[in-house]
Each structure stands twice: as C-alpha cells, then as structure tokens.
Design an enzyme around this catalytic site. Structure first.
Site: not given
Ligand code: ATP
Ligand code: MG
Length: 137
Positions: A9, A112, A115, A126
């Site tokens: 990212k 974070n 992804h 994706e």
């Molecule tokens: P990813 O899908 O990016 O691998 P993930 O599956 O761990 O991550 P998801 O719940 O799918 O997390 O959320 C997608 C992305 O949205 C997260 O990786 C993060 O960048 C962002 N995100 C998730 N929760 C929050 C939050 N509470 N506040 C801000 N950003 C968030």
């Molecule tokens: Mg996710």
C-alpha cells in the site's frame, strides 16, 4: 497452484519498504508471478474497495489508497491465501502478532502497509482487477 492478490500500500511504498515486504514473501517460499507499480485514481480505489462502500472509513480509505503509488502482485503457492494473511498479521498493527508485516511496519489500522485477498473468490476478482492473463509469468 493457489494464487492471491497482495498490494504493497502507499504508506509502505512511500517509506521505501517494497524490498523489505517482498523479501518476507520470498523467504516464506512464495512465488511472485506478476507485479506492477501504479497509482490508483480515486474512482479506481472506490471500485477496488466497493465491498466496503457502507463502512464509515470508506472515503478516508479510498483517499489514502489513491494518495500515492502502490505495488499489486500476484503471489503463488500452496495455501498462499491463508499464508499471506498470516505473514501480513491482523488489520490493526496493535493487534498483529510479532514478526508480521503489520506489527513490524504498519502505521495504523488504515495505513497498514499491505492488502491480501481473504478467500479464493475475492482472490480471483482482485487479480482480474489489476492483471490480464497476458501479464502472468
Ligand atoms: P485488507 O482487506 O486490506 O487485506 P483486512 O482484510 O485486514 O485488510 P478489512 O476489514 O478488509 O481489513 O479492511 C480493508 C482495509 O480498510 C484495511 O486493510 C484498512 O486499510 C482499512 N480499514 C479497516 N478498518 C478500518 C478502520 N476502522 N478505520 C480506518 N481504516 C480501516
Ligand atoms: Mg479485507
């Protein structure tokens, strides 16, 4: 062989962590079979994260994901979808296990660093979002 989509990212590209992150995948025996560096437009970030449209952080997340270049990659290996998510660690770096990418490198729950697709169906969608079949090794 199983495949998954990984994205380094913008926060990680910005901090020169591309090599650090790729080394973790290679050291785990995962193969990179396609890779590019690009900057998503706001509309492209919105399309990629359409599943999160109703979440309160959608606007902020898509601003962040379109704020600078990112590195989408196709990872290949046995059980690579789960293996990648283990190497990434929990969404929130404060909750991520020691030694994971997010524990070691991520800034916060949003920025974070990586992804990873969460299931075979989302991995296929994706991968198709970023790559054509002609771009595969
Ligand atoms: P990813 O899908 O990016 O691998 P993930 O599956 O761990 O991550 P998801 O719940 O799918 O997390 O959320 C997608 C992305 O949205 C997260 O990786 C993060 O960048 C962002 N995100 C998730 N929760 C929050 C939050 N509470 N506040 C801000 N950003 C968030
Ligand atoms: Mg996710």
């Amino acid at each position: 062989m199983e495949r998954t989509l990984s994205i380094i990212k913008p926060d990680a590209v910005e901090r020169n962590l591309i090599g650090n992150i790729i080394k973790r995948f290679e050291d785990a025996g995962i193969k990179i079979v396609a890779m590019k560096l690009l900057k998503l437009s706001k509309a492209q970030a919105e399309a990629f994260y359409a599943v999160h449209k109703e979440r309160p952080f959608y606007g902020e997340l898509t601003d962040y994901m379109s704020s600078g270049p990112c590195v989408p990659m196709i990872l290949e290996g046995e059980g690579v979808i789960l293996k990648n998510r283990e190497i990434m660690g929990a969404t929130d770096p404060k909750e991520a296990a020691a030694g994971t990418i997010r524990a070691d490198l991520a800034i916060d729950k949003e920025k974070n660093s990586v992804h990873g697709s969460d299931a075979p169906e989302t991995a296929a969608q994706e991968i198709a979002f970023f790559f054509t079949e002609y771009e595969l090794a």
